[in-house]
Design a protein around this motif. Sequence first.
Motif, PDB file in Angstrom:
ATOM      1  N   LEU A  39       0.823  -1.200   0.000  1.00  0.00           N
ATOM      2  CA  LEU A  39       0.000   0.000   0.000  1.00  0.00           C
ATOM      3  C   LEU A  39       0.861   1.256   0.000  1.00  0.00           C
ATOM      4  CD1 LEU A  39      -2.766  -1.071   2.552  1.00  0.00           C
ATOM      5  CD2 LEU A  39      -3.021  -0.813   0.079  1.00  0.00           C
ATOM      6  N   TYR A  40       1.941   1.226   0.772  1.00  0.00           N
ATOM      7  CA  TYR A  40       2.818   2.394   0.790  1.00  0.00           C
ATOM      8  C   TYR A  40       3.502   2.562  -0.572  1.00  0.00           C
ATOM      9  CZ  TYR A  40       5.893   6.017   2.455  1.00  0.00           C
ATOM     10  OH  TYR A  40       6.517   7.227   2.610  1.00  0.00           O
ATOM     11  N   HIS A  41       3.902   1.459  -1.165  1.00  0.00           N
ATOM     12  CA  HIS A  41       4.526   1.547  -2.494  1.00  0.00           C
ATOM     13  C   HIS A  41       3.551   2.145  -3.510  1.00  0.00           C
ATOM     14  CE1 HIS A  41       7.160   0.513  -5.827  1.00  0.00           C
ATOM     15  NE2 HIS A  41       6.134  -0.052  -6.431  1.00  0.00           N
ATOM     16  N   LEU A  42       2.290   1.761  -3.410  1.00  0.00           N
ATOM     17  CA  LEU A  42       1.277   2.329  -4.303  1.00  0.00           C
ATOM     18  C   LEU A  42       1.100   3.815  -4.047  1.00  0.00           C
ATOM     19  CD1 LEU A  42      -0.935   1.810  -6.448  1.00  0.00           C
ATOM     20  CD2 LEU A  42      -2.502   1.314  -4.553  1.00  0.00           C
ATOM     21  N   LEU A  43       1.102   4.208  -2.779  1.00  0.00           N
ATOM     22  CA  LEU A  43       0.957   5.619  -2.437  1.00  0.00           C
ATOM     23  C   LEU A  43       2.144   6.437  -2.941  1.00  0.00           C
ATOM     24  CD1 LEU A  43      -0.712   7.739  -0.781  1.00  0.00           C
ATOM     25  CD2 LEU A  43       0.825   7.228   1.123  1.00  0.00           C
ATOM     26  N   ALA A  44       3.316   5.817  -2.966  1.00  0.00           N
ATOM     27  CA  ALA A  44       4.530   6.537  -3.364  1.00  0.00           C
ATOM     28  C   ALA A  44       4.707   6.642  -4.871  1.00  0.00           C
ATOM     29  CB  ALA A  44       5.752   5.855  -2.750  1.00  0.00           C
ATOM     30  N   GLN A  45       3.881   5.966  -5.644  1.00  0.00           N
ATOM     31  CA  GLN A  45       4.058   5.951  -7.096  1.00  0.00           C
ATOM     32  C   GLN A  45       4.065   7.338  -7.733  1.00  0.00           C
ATOM     33  OE1 GLN A  45       4.868   3.410  -9.342  1.00  0.00           O
ATOM     34  NE2 GLN A  45       5.384   2.552  -7.336  1.00  0.00           N
ATOM     35  N   PRO A  46       3.157   8.256  -7.355  1.00  0.00           N
ATOM     36  CA  PRO A  46       3.208   9.582  -7.989  1.00  0.00           C
ATOM     37  C   PRO A  46       4.542  10.286  -7.800  1.00  0.00           C
ATOM     38  CG  PRO A  46       1.125   9.284  -6.843  1.00  0.00           C
ATOM     39  CD  PRO A  46       1.992   8.115  -6.474  1.00  0.00           C
ATOM     40  N   LEU A  47       5.208  10.062  -6.658  1.00  0.00           N
ATOM     41  CA  LEU A  47       6.512  10.672  -6.431  1.00  0.00           C
ATOM     42  C   LEU A  47       7.619   9.898  -7.142  1.00  0.00           C
ATOM     43  CD1 LEU A  47       8.395  12.693  -5.005  1.00  0.00           C
ATOM     44  CD2 LEU A  47       8.435  11.124  -3.051  1.00  0.00           C
ATOM     45  N   LEU A  48       7.579   8.581  -7.049  1.00  0.00           N
ATOM     46  CA  LEU A  48       8.635   7.760  -7.644  1.00  0.00           C
ATOM     47  C   LEU A  48       8.710   7.948  -9.158  1.00  0.00           C
ATOM     48  CD1 LEU A  48       8.126   4.435  -5.631  1.00  0.00           C
ATOM     49  CD2 LEU A  48       9.903   6.174  -5.292  1.00  0.00           C
ATOM     50  N   LYS A  49       7.576   8.154  -9.801  1.00  0.00           N
ATOM     51  CA  LYS A  49       7.560   8.311 -11.251  1.00  0.00           C
ATOM     52  C   LYS A  49       8.191   9.618 -11.705  1.00  0.00           C
ATOM     53  CE  LYS A  49       3.477   5.433 -12.087  1.00  0.00           C
ATOM     54  NZ  LYS A  49       2.067   5.393 -12.556  1.00  0.00           N
ATOM     55  N   THR A  50       8.278  10.587 -10.810  1.00  0.00           N
ATOM     56  CA  THR A  50       8.833  11.891 -11.194  1.00  0.00           C
ATOM     57  C   THR A  50      10.254  12.101 -10.685  1.00  0.00           C
ATOM     58  OG1 THR A  50       7.896  12.933  -9.202  1.00  0.00           O
ATOM     59  CG2 THR A  50       6.536  12.922 -11.189  1.00  0.00           C
ATOM     60  N   MET A  51      10.762  11.169  -9.888  1.00  0.00           N
ATOM     61  CA  MET A  51      12.119  11.319  -9.346  1.00  0.00           C
ATOM     62  C   MET A  51      13.167  10.969 -10.397  1.00  0.00           C
ATOM     63  SD  MET A  51      11.613   9.758  -5.489  1.00  0.00           S
ATOM     64  CE  MET A  51      13.283  10.160  -4.975  1.00  0.00           C
ATOM     65  N   PRO A  52      14.356  11.531 -10.283  1.00  0.00           N
ATOM     66  CA  PRO A  52      15.441  11.195 -11.211  1.00  0.00           C
ATOM     67  C   PRO A  52      15.747   9.701 -11.192  1.00  0.00           C
ATOM     68  CG  PRO A  52      15.986  13.151  -9.937  1.00  0.00           C
ATOM     69  CD  PRO A  52      14.732  12.599  -9.343  1.00  0.00           C
TER      70      PRO A  52
END
Length: 247
Positions: A39-52
């Motif tokens: 669930l946390y990994h899913l929540l973090a997707q919007p940030l992870l997709k935009t990180m370098p």
Amino acid sequence: MSEENSLISHLIELRSRLLRAVLSVLLVFICLAYFSNDLYHLLAQPLLKTMPANSSMIATDVASPFFAPFKLTMVLSFFIAIPYVLYQVWGFVAPGLYRNEKKLVAPLLFSSTVLFYSGMAFAYYVVFPVVFAFFNSVAPEGVTVATDINSYLNFVLKLFFAFGVSFEIPVAIVLLCWTGVTNAESLRQKRPYVIVGAFVVGMLLTPPDVISQSLLAIPMWILYEFGIIVGGFYSRDKEESEPETTE
């Protein structure tokens, strides 16, 4: 003596319904606890997709890898259980409502739940990708973006709550019109002040950038206009309504 017995019975019913609400949250939490990291990994997707490409999230506290997913799961359990919690609230207050009040309160409870979920979905699918992409794009040269998982969780929960509550504007307007506090025409005249207020609220509840501020303020304005339209169909009855009688 009868009044005392009535008060005791109401307190017992209140305790029972509160217990059911708490147990519903715990039940959902138990079902989701195993998937807390997912669930946390899913929540973090919007940030992870935009990180370098070569950057990642970090945990600056020893216990953060455990407590951050745990906290998310608990909050999510409450959000999921909201319909049942509101049902318990409805079950407690319904016997004391007039017939016309019951006809209004039940749809409002349902619509408030849908609007709250809609606000959260809008934040996750629309606001987060735009805001995180903006933040990562303005990072100074030589600065590696590595967000702490606990800080990220607090940040997104704040936005979830802000957008969820903001999307309740139509419900608040309907209640104000129905109780006679105001009317649709008066709300239309206050439109310029509301628009300014929406951007002020957006500035206070969102990160200090124009994009996220506008992404909250503009939907608030649209929901305000929608609330005026719906609220125009409701007005406080001048005559007292009789409560429902039970055999």
